[in-house]
Write an enzyme that holds these catalytic residues in place. Structure first.
Site, PDB file in Angstrom:
ATOM      1  N   GLY A 247       0.784  -1.243   0.000  1.00  0.00           N
ATOM      2  CA  GLY A 247       0.000   0.000   0.000  1.00  0.00           C
ATOM      3  C   GLY A 247       0.808   1.281   0.000  1.00  0.00           C
ATOM      4  CB  SER A 248       4.267   2.272  -0.932  1.00  0.00           C
ATOM      5  OG  SER A 248       4.429   1.910  -2.278  1.00  0.00           O
TER       6      SER A 248
ATOM      7  NE  ARG B 265     -12.306 -13.374 -14.229  1.00  0.00           N
ATOM      8  CZ  ARG B 265     -12.173 -12.302 -15.018  1.00  0.00           C
ATOM      9  NH1 ARG B 265     -11.683 -11.185 -14.535  1.00  0.00           N
ATOM     10  NH2 ARG B 265     -12.487 -12.358 -16.280  1.00  0.00           N
TER      11      ARG B 265
ATOM     12  CG  MET C  68      -1.218  -8.091  -6.868  1.00  0.00           C
ATOM     13  SD  MET C  68      -0.653  -7.230  -8.371  1.00  0.00           S
ATOM     14  CE  MET C  68       0.925  -6.582  -7.856  1.00  0.00           C
TER      15      MET C  68
ATOM     16  CG  HIS D 225       2.038  -2.279 -15.265  1.00  0.00           C
ATOM     17  ND1 HIS D 225       1.801  -3.493 -14.646  1.00  0.00           N
ATOM     18  CD2 HIS D 225       3.020  -2.496 -16.161  1.00  0.00           C
ATOM     19  CE1 HIS D 225       2.602  -4.406 -15.169  1.00  0.00           C
ATOM     20  NE2 HIS D 225       3.350  -3.828 -16.086  1.00  0.00           N
TER      21      HIS D 225
ATOM     22  CD  GLU E   2       4.873   2.058  -9.144  1.00  0.00           C
ATOM     23  OE1 GLU E   2       3.804   1.775  -8.581  1.00  0.00           O
ATOM     24  OE2 GLU E   2       5.781   1.220  -9.302  1.00  0.00           O
TER      25      GLU E   2
HETATM   26  C1  GAR Z   1       3.452  -1.168  -7.401  1.00  0.00           C
HETATM   27  O1  GAR Z   1       4.767  -1.183  -7.897  1.00  0.00           O
HETATM   28  C2  GAR Z   1       2.459  -1.226  -8.538  1.00  0.00           C
HETATM   29  O2  GAR Z   1       2.881  -0.524  -9.678  1.00  0.00           O
HETATM   30  C3  GAR Z   1       2.422  -2.702  -8.823  1.00  0.00           C
HETATM   31  O3  GAR Z   1       2.398  -3.303  -7.538  1.00  0.00           O
HETATM   32  C4  GAR Z   1       3.126  -2.462  -6.647  1.00  0.00           C
HETATM   33  C5  GAR Z   1       2.272  -2.203  -5.434  1.00  0.00           C
HETATM   34  O4  GAR Z   1       3.012  -1.555  -4.448  1.00  0.00           O
HETATM   35  N1  GAR Z   1       1.283  -3.079  -9.582  1.00  0.00           N
HETATM   36  C6  GAR Z   1       1.304  -4.022 -10.520  1.00  0.00           C
HETATM   37  O5  GAR Z   1       2.294  -4.670 -10.786  1.00  0.00           O
HETATM   38  C7  GAR Z   1      -0.019  -4.211 -11.256  1.00  0.00           C
HETATM   39  N2  GAR Z   1       0.189  -4.950 -12.442  1.00  0.00           N
HETATM   40  P1  GAR Z   1       2.301  -0.831  -3.258  1.00  0.00           P
HETATM   41  O6  GAR Z   1       1.360  -1.872  -2.630  1.00  0.00           O
HETATM   42  O7  GAR Z   1       3.395  -0.453  -2.328  1.00  0.00           O
HETATM   43  O8  GAR Z   1       1.568   0.340  -3.802  1.00  0.00           O
END
Ligand code: GAR
Length: 209
Positions: A13-14, A66, A91, A110, A175
């Site tokens: 969750g960053s 789903r 995810m 992404h 991001e």
């Molecule tokens: C992030 O790097 C996001 O871009 C990626 O998961 C991570 C979540 O980090 N998402 C994907 O790969 C989606 N295909 P976070 O939980 O610290 O935000």
């Protein structure tokens, strides 16, 4: 009237934290209506709770398929009166029933420059391929994985000695800057979708030069 924003997250969750920080600093004009996870252990849920944001857990294994999981998701999002949904490390692939309930109102981030390196382990895919530049993409979500119209992208150079972790950390920094900005554009009506292309309008609703 501010748009209601719900965030879906499966883990750390960053990105959610970057969104919360922008919201608390007053630079993201939304109402944070809820954070939903498919994972009861997600750190994202604890982050939301510590900022007094409502949370919900929907585990996919509690639903027969789903479609019914998607219906439950829509029900929760509508109960929160969400206008916009941001996927932040969520995810699971969303069922079309969710996409149809929020047309052009769901964003995803992404960690690659789409359309390169879709799916899981995008940073490892970039390193294995040997690219010199990768980055991150915020896009509108459509019915396939990582394919929707692109809103914003940021490039990150790959260094010769990068590991998956060092590269992921530099991408993550971008991001955290990019995602609140893209949500702000959507929430303030500044995105116009024309097929695959997303036009960014100025604050008066005109095209940027
Ligand atoms: C992030 O790097 C996001 O871009 C990626 O998961 C991570 C979540 O980090 N998402 C994907 O790969 C989606 N295909 P976070 O939980 O610290 O935000």
């Amino acid at each position: 009237m501010k748009a209601g924003l719900a965030v879906l997250a499966s883990g750390r969750g960053s990105n959610l934290q970057a969104i919360i920080d922008a919201w608390e600093q007053g630079t993201l004009p939304v109402n944070m209506v809820g954070v939903l996870s498919n994972n009861p252990q997600a750190q994202a849920l604890r982050r939301a709770q510590s900022h007094k944001i409502p949370t919900a857990v929907l585990r996919s294994k509690d639903y027969p398929d789903r479609r019914s999981y998607g219906q439950a998701l829509v029900q929760q999002l509508q109960a929160w009166q969400a206008d916009i949904v941001a996927l932040a490390g969520f995810m699971l692939l969303l069922d079309p029933v969710v996409i149809k309930a929020f047309p052009h109102r769901i964003l995803n981030i992404h960690p690659a420059l789409l359309p390169s390196f879709k799916g899981l382990d995008a940073q490892k895919q970039a390193l294995d391929y040997g690219v010199c530049v990768t980055g991150c993409t915020v896009h509108l979500v459509d019915q396939d994985m990582d394919t929707g119209p692109i809103v914003l992208q940021a490039a990150v150079s790959v260094k010769p000695d990068d590991t998956e972790d060092t590269l992921a950390a530099r991408i993550l920094k971008e991001e955290h800057r990019l995602y609140p900005e893209a949500i702000r554009l959507l929430a303030t009506g500044r995105l116009k979708v024309c097929g695959r292309k997303v036009e960014i309008l100025d604050e008066g609703g005109n095209y940027l030069d």
